[in-house]
Structures are given as structure tokens and as C-alpha cells.
Design an enzyme around this catalytic site. Structure first.
Site: not given
Length: 141
Positions: A51-52
Site C-alpha cells: 500500500c502507498q
């Protein structure tokens, strides 16, 4: 409610919006209603890789269902995880493992996310399924 029934409900809700700006606002509102994860569960081991933004996901088995809690440092991501928890929390591990994620395509979510957010969505689902496998193993023993 079954996973399929919750997914159908979400599809119906998203069909009421005329455009994606309204849908994004709705997803952000869902994130605001996400129950706060216990700070003791905001550990590196509960961070979703891929996930960013930072997303913490924690699960525990209550009776024979999995209860998920989560949090994120990004408002849209928090809404996406809230949507997933609405579907998968308080469900039996075997039902989570057997569930499809077609509703995500039906509401058009993945195609309206940046590539990094879409990868994060896939990672969140993968982690939910991995938790379900782990909890199903506990039930089997």
C-alpha cells in the site's frame, strides 16, 4: 447478512451516485465511520505491504467469525478499507475464502483508482484472505 448480500447492498448504494466525485466523497465518509483500531494493534506486523499509504489491519476470531479492525493515514484509503471490512468483518473464515470480489469491479472502484491505490486494494484483499486462512486453520485444530 451474508457476504454476497452485503456486496449487493454496496452495489445498490454506489448506483445511486451520478459521478465518481460523489462516490469518492461517499468512500471518504465511510472511512470516517471506521471504528478506531486499538493503538496496541498499530504495529509493523499489522501493516499491509504493497500500500502507498500506511494501512494497519488486525483480526481476531470471535466464536467462529473473524472481526477485523483497521486504520490508515490516508482518508481515501481509510474509506476503501472500511468498505472491505463492511463486507468481510464478522464473517466465517470459510465464507471469506469462498467469496468473490466482483463487487469491486461492478462499482468501478479499481478502474477509478491510481495504479498504486489499485495495488493497495489488491494487497488489502490478499491480507484479509490470509488472515482468514490462518483463522480457519485455528478452527480446524
Amino acid at each position: 447478512m451474508t457476504i454476497k448480500e452485503i456486496q449487493e447492498e454496496i452495489i445498490d448504494e454506489f448506483s445511486m451516485f451520478d459521478d465518481w466525485m460523489e462516490r469518492y466523497e461517499y468512500i471518504i465518509e465511510l472511512g470516517k465511520s471506521l471504528p478506531i483500531i486499538d493503538e496496541t494493534h498499530k504495529l509493523d506486523e499489522n501493516l499491509i505491504k504493497g500500500c502507498q499509504s500506511k494501512v494497519w489491519l488486525y483480526s481476531e476470531l470471535e466464536n467462529d467469525t473473524i472481526k477485523f479492525t483497521a486504520d490508515s493515514d490516508a482518508i481515501l484509503t481509510k474509506g476503501i478499507v472500511a468498505l472491505l471490512l463492511r463486507v468481510y468483518s464478522n464473517q466465517k473464515p470459510v465464507d471469506i475464502l469462498g467469496a468473490t470480489t466482483d463487487f469491486i469491479d461492478e462499482i468501478g472502484l479499481k478502474e477509478h483508482l491510481s495504479p498504486t491505490r489499485a495495488n493497495g486494494l489488491v494487497s488489502m484483499i490478499k491480507y484479509i484472505k490470509m488472515y482468514a486462512i490462518a483463522q480457519q486453520t485455528k478452527l480446524a485444530n
